[in-house]
Design an enzyme around this catalytic site. Structure first.
Site, PDB file in Angstrom:
ATOM      1  N   ILE A  73       0.836  -1.202   0.000  1.00 24.12           N
ATOM      2  CA  ILE A  73       0.000   0.000   0.000  1.00 24.12           C
ATOM      3  C   ILE A  73       0.872   1.254   0.000  1.00 24.12           C
ATOM      4  CG2 ILE A  73      -1.710   1.303   1.353  1.00 24.12           C
ATOM      5  CD1 ILE A  73      -2.369  -1.444   2.705  1.00 24.12           C
ATOM      6  N   CYS A  74       0.475   2.255  -0.788  1.00 24.36           N
ATOM      7  CA  CYS A  74       1.082   3.586  -0.698  1.00 24.36           C
ATOM      8  C   CYS A  74      -0.045   4.620  -0.838  1.00 24.36           C
ATOM      9  CB  CYS A  74       2.188   3.774  -1.739  1.00 24.36           C
ATOM     10  SG  CYS A  74       1.614   3.890  -3.444  1.00 24.36           S
ATOM     11  N   ARG A  75       0.299   5.834  -1.210  1.00 23.52           N
ATOM     12  CA  ARG A  75      -0.718   6.882  -1.303  1.00 23.52           C
ATOM     13  C   ARG A  75      -1.610   6.689  -2.522  1.00 23.52           C
ATOM     14  NH1 ARG A  75      -1.787  11.901  -3.480  1.00 23.52           N
ATOM     15  NH2 ARG A  75      -0.010  11.724  -4.881  1.00 23.52           N
TER      16      ARG A  75
END
Length: 103
Positions: free
Chosen positions: A65-67
């Protein structure tokens, strides 16, 4: 080049809310996760992934997960190239509508 498996932020939210056991790794920077992250996610900053590989199990499927989904795609590719099982959460935290908690 290998195709990186993907999962949508909505699919992750459904898995989390239904209580499924999933392994989440949030690769955002400290200031980003301070704004909130998925409660059961483990935080490993993207730039520190290579030195943290010993924390991961090659038999476990990780959702990265990232932005927005771009950094997590790169981390997923790196993990797969190093023999790990990784799936990129497309849309990242921008698309995630489930519960988040400050780190």
């Amino acid at each position: 080049m290998k195709v990186i498996p993907t999962i949508t932020a909505e699919e992750v939210r459904q898995k989390v809310e239904s209580g499924q056991k999933i392994e989440l790794i949030d690769v955002r920077e400290e200031e980003e996760v301070a704004e909130g992250m998925i409660p059961q996610a483990e935080h490993i900053v993207m730039g520190t992934i290579p030195e943290n590989l010993d924390r991961l199990d090659k038999e476990t499927e990780y959702i990265i997960i990232c932005r927005s989904g771009k950094r997590s795609e790169n981390v997923s590719r790196y993990l797969i190239e190093n023999g790990y099982k990784a799936t990129n959460m497309t849309g990242g935290m921008l698309d995630y509508t489930g519960e988040i908690v400050p780190k």
